[in-house]
Design an enzyme around this catalytic site. Structure first.
Site, short mmCIF file in Angstrom:
data_model
loop_
_atom_site.label_atom_id
_atom_site.label_comp_id
_atom_site.label_asym_id
_atom_site.label_seq_id
_atom_site.Cartn_x
_atom_site.Cartn_y
_atom_site.Cartn_z
N PHE A 149 0.81 -1.23 0.00
CA PHE A 149 0.00 0.00 0.00
C PHE A 149 0.83 1.27 0.00
O PHE A 149 0.33 2.35 -0.31
CB PHE A 149 -0.95 0.03 1.22
CG PHE A 149 -0.28 0.39 2.51
CD1 PHE A 149 0.00 1.73 2.81
CD2 PHE A 149 0.09 -0.57 3.43
CE1 PHE A 149 0.65 2.08 4.00
CE2 PHE A 149 0.74 -0.23 4.62
CZ PHE A 149 1.02 1.10 4.89
N LYS A 173 -1.02 -7.24 -9.31
CA LYS A 173 -2.02 -7.35 -8.23
C LYS A 173 -1.66 -6.25 -7.22
O LYS A 173 -0.80 -6.44 -6.37
CB LYS A 173 -1.94 -8.73 -7.58
CG LYS A 173 -3.20 -9.20 -6.88
CD LYS A 173 -3.72 -8.30 -5.78
CE LYS A 173 -3.01 -8.49 -4.46
NZ LYS A 173 -3.49 -7.52 -3.43
N GLU A 176 -5.05 -3.90 -2.17
CA GLU A 176 -6.48 -3.57 -2.20
C GLU A 176 -6.76 -2.28 -1.43
O GLU A 176 -7.85 -1.71 -1.55
CB GLU A 176 -7.32 -4.74 -1.66
CG GLU A 176 -7.06 -5.12 -0.20
CD GLU A 176 -5.89 -6.08 -0.03
OE1 GLU A 176 -4.85 -5.92 -0.70
OE2 GLU A 176 -6.00 -6.99 0.83
N SER A 226 5.07 -7.09 3.41
CA SER A 226 5.61 -7.46 4.72
C SER A 226 6.40 -8.77 4.63
O SER A 226 6.21 -9.57 3.71
CB SER A 226 4.44 -7.63 5.70
OG SER A 226 3.60 -8.67 5.24
N CYS A 281 9.69 1.45 3.60
CA CYS A 281 10.54 0.33 4.03
C CYS A 281 11.96 0.81 4.29
O CYS A 281 12.77 0.08 4.83
CB CYS A 281 10.53 -0.77 2.99
SG CYS A 281 11.26 -0.25 1.46
N GLU A 375 8.81 -4.26 13.22
CA GLU A 375 8.56 -3.14 12.31
C GLU A 375 7.30 -2.40 12.79
O GLU A 375 6.22 -2.99 12.86
CB GLU A 375 8.33 -3.69 10.88
CG GLU A 375 8.13 -2.57 9.87
CD GLU A 375 8.03 -3.09 8.45
OE1 GLU A 375 7.44 -4.16 8.23
OE2 GLU A 375 8.52 -2.39 7.55
P1 NAD Z 1 1.30 -6.72 3.05
O1 NAD Z 1 2.33 -7.80 3.14
O2 NAD Z 1 0.20 -6.72 4.02
O3 NAD Z 1 0.61 -6.75 1.59
C1 NAD Z 1 1.38 -6.85 0.42
C2 NAD Z 1 0.55 -7.56 -0.64
O4 NAD Z 1 0.25 -8.88 -0.19
C3 NAD Z 1 -0.77 -6.87 -0.91
O5 NAD Z 1 -0.99 -6.84 -2.31
C4 NAD Z 1 -1.80 -7.73 -0.18
O6 NAD Z 1 -3.04 -7.79 -0.83
C5 NAD Z 1 -1.16 -9.10 -0.18
N1 NAD Z 1 -1.48 -9.90 1.03
C6 NAD Z 1 -1.75 -9.42 2.29
N2 NAD Z 1 -1.94 -10.44 3.14
C7 NAD Z 1 -1.80 -11.58 2.42
C8 NAD Z 1 -1.87 -12.97 2.76
N3 NAD Z 1 -2.12 -13.39 3.99
N4 NAD Z 1 -1.66 -13.88 1.77
C9 NAD Z 1 -1.39 -13.48 0.51
N5 NAD Z 1 -1.32 -12.18 0.15
C10 NAD Z 1 -1.51 -11.24 1.09
O7 NAD Z 1 2.10 -5.34 3.06
P2 NAD Z 1 1.50 -3.86 3.16
O8 NAD Z 1 0.95 -3.67 4.53
O9 NAD Z 1 0.65 -3.57 1.99
O10 NAD Z 1 2.82 -3.00 2.98
C11 NAD Z 1 3.67 -2.66 4.05
C12 NAD Z 1 4.83 -3.63 4.15
O11 NAD Z 1 5.54 -3.65 2.93
C13 NAD Z 1 5.85 -3.21 5.21
O12 NAD Z 1 6.26 -4.37 5.89
C14 NAD Z 1 6.98 -2.63 4.40
O13 NAD Z 1 8.24 -2.68 5.01
C15 NAD Z 1 6.94 -3.51 3.20
N6 NAD Z 1 7.60 -2.90 2.06
C16 NAD Z 1 8.83 -3.37 1.74
C17 NAD Z 1 9.53 -2.81 0.70
C18 NAD Z 1 10.90 -3.31 0.36
O14 NAD Z 1 11.45 -2.86 -0.61
N7 NAD Z 1 11.49 -4.21 1.12
C19 NAD Z 1 8.97 -1.76 -0.03
C20 NAD Z 1 7.70 -1.30 0.31
C21 NAD Z 1 7.02 -1.88 1.37
#
Ligand code: NAD
Length: 484
Positions: A149, A173, A176, A226, A281, A375
């Site tokens: 997000f 994808k 959401e 994450s 991140c 985090e």
């Molecule tokens: P998230 O892991 O909750 O979601 C990421 C994606 O996974 C979304 O598209 C979501 O729909 C999907 N998703 C969520 N739960 C799922 C599940 N149980 N099974 C399958 N798919 C699922 O992450 P977020 O909250 O959208 O973003 C924040 C996180 O992203 C933070 O941890 C941040 O550090 C990380 N991030 C990392 C980088 C990097 O370069 N390392 C860059 C940007 C963000």
């Protein structure tokens, strides 16, 4: 609602499928602005079918022709900069300057994709008399990108220009929580001349992600999100014999030495912990203050207190995120940490229902506290005290993550020590957010990245292509030897 319901983008058109949907919120007001469909494996399968039809034509288009689309796409990103910026501010909540910087980074990412013909030329060598070996790169086929997000415009553009310019067909994808930018990206790519089916968007959550991991027609997946979900995607995708690059969460440490430049250190650290409301991140999460650094902390406190929520700092993404962050602060306070700047209880006039938190700086955090280990993903900086650089490096290296680390010092020797010894994929010296700029690649270590290679820059070329090794002989005189 301010925006019409979001639709999947398949085969060059937006599809009005009757799918269950959820609300998309404007975090600065706490109000719904659109709805996003929760697609299923059926929509993923449809997108794969369309992509498989488009794939042979796109893969066999010469790369110099393929990148022409991205020259035009770059111009369109620039032409629509204001509008794309507004979309990001509305769905994600970040302030205007941060949203604009995100779109400008997408421009830079696209510029890199335009340079790919120059840097992916093959290799050729006469390996024995009359026998030539050459290596050429080929796309891997239909691929997917799953995005988080926090950067609705930039993170999709980490993957899509390079993957597509290298000849792949991509299914995106998006999160959401922030699905609006993806639809606009699809329109701009179409306007830039990308053939139908080469880029598609399937909206939804977990079910779509699982379908992507399982579908045999998808050859590769880039994931950003994450660590918890990154591990799920990496395990499931690789079990299904796909190549997966999964970028996870972070806990970035900034080591601050007593000799650090007062202004440069304080302003960079405050900008790093508060920018994008700490939802980067690469955000500073722990400051390891070495020995006598109180003068720097005092300056940081003054700078953080001067920040105005709503003007200098946007809201966090959701009410749930705000609750989670407040929980970390309360727990640290109860455990004896000292709150120097308290961002709780902030309201922004006219945005009383927005998910705002002011910058929060907490001193005397100990490494065993949850706030020092997990985090937080909010505008919160935990200060851990250390007496020397070795102790500071040990604090940083105890973290299971390894995205970024920085050191603030005037000493080249100390800087070099941290650069060499910090177990993180991106290291900064006197830089609060050490994001590598193109052509350098982006990617962390340890639990911040699973898979080989990096997601942007040169590091992504290997991931999005496969090499073919060709050996040829045309003249009879070359004969036959032990190798050919
Ligand atoms: P998230 O892991 O909750 O979601 C990421 C994606 O996974 C979304 O598209 C979501 O729909 C999907 N998703 C969520 N739960 C799922 C599940 N149980 N099974 C399958 N798919 C699922 O992450 P977020 O909250 O959208 O973003 C924040 C996180 O992203 C933070 O941890 C941040 O550090 C990380 N991030 C990392 C980088 C990097 O370069 N390392 C860059 C940007 C963000």
């Amino acid at each position: 609602m301010k925006y019409p319901a979001v639709r999947n983008f398949l085969g060059g058109t937006f599809k009005a499928d009757t799918l269950p949907s959820i609300e998309v919120w404007d975090p600065s007001n706490g109000t719904p602005i659109s709805r996003v469909p929760l697609s299923t494996m059926t929509e993923v399968a449809r997108a794969v079918d369309v992509a498989q039809d488009a794939s042979p034509g796109w893969a066999s288009t010469p790369i110099k022709e393929r990148v022409q689309v991205f020259y035009r796409y770059k111009t369109l990103l620039e032409r629509h900069l204001d509008e794309l910026t507004t979309l990001v501010t509305e769905e994600n909540g970040k302030i205007e300057s941060e949203a604009r910087a995100e779109v400008l980074k997408s421009v830079e990412l696209t510029e890199f994709a335009c340079s790919l013909p120059q840097i992916t030329a093959g290799e050729v060598l006469e390996v024995s008399r009359g026998v030539e070996c050459r290596v050429e790169r080929f796309p891997i086929g239909v691929v997917a990108a799953i995005t988080p997000f926090n950067f609705p415009n930039m993170v999709p553009n980490w993957s899509l220009p390079n993957a597509i310019a290298l000849g792949n067909c991509m299914i995106l994808k998006p999160s959401e929580l922030v699905p609006l930018s993806a639809g606009r990206i699809a329109e701009l790519l179409t306007e830039a001349g990308l053939p139908n089916g080469v880029f598609q968007v399937v909206h939804g959550g977990k079910e779509v992600v699982e379908a992507i991991c399982d579908h045999p027609g998808i050859a590769g997946i880039s994931f950003v999100g994450s660590t918890k979900v990154g591990k799920i995607v990496y395990r499931r995708g690789t079990t299904n014999l796909k190549r997966v690059l999964a970028l996870g969460g972070a806990k970035n440490h900034l080591i601050v030495m007593p000799d650090a430049d007062l202004e440069m250190a304080s302003s960079n650290i405050v900008a790093s912990m508060s920018g994008c409301a700490g939802q980067r991140c690469m955000a500073a999460s722990v400051m390891v203050a070495v020995a006598k650094t109180d003068h720097i902390i005092e300056r940081m406190v003054a700078q953080a207190k001067a920040m105005v929520p709503g003007r200098d700092i946007g809201p966090v993404i959701s009410a749930a995120a705000k609750e989670r962050i407040l929980g970390y602060i309360a727990e640290a306070e109860a455990a004896g940490a000292k709150i120097l700047v308290d961002g709780r209880g902030m309201t922004v006039p006219g945005h009383e229902n927005g998910f705002y938190l002011g910058p929060t700086i907490i001193d005397h955090v100990t490494p065993d506290m949850r706030i020092a280990q997990e985090e937080v993903f909010g505008p919160v900086l935990a200060i851990v005290r250390a007496s020397n650089v070795d102790e500071a490096i040990a604090v940083e290296n105890a973290s299971p993550y390894g995205n970024a680390a920085s050191v603030f010092t005037e000493s080249g020797g100390t800087a070099r020590q941290v650069m060499e010894r910090a177990r993180a994929g991106m290291v900064g010296v006197n830089v609060g957010v050490p994001v590598p700029r193109e052509p350098f690649s982006f990617g962390g270590w340890n639990e911040s990245k699973f898979g080989v290679g990096d997601i942007t820059g040169r590091g992504s070329i290997e991931f999005w292509t496969q090499s073919k090794k060709m050996t040829t002989k045309w003249n009879r005189e070359a004969g036959v030897n032990w190798m050919s």
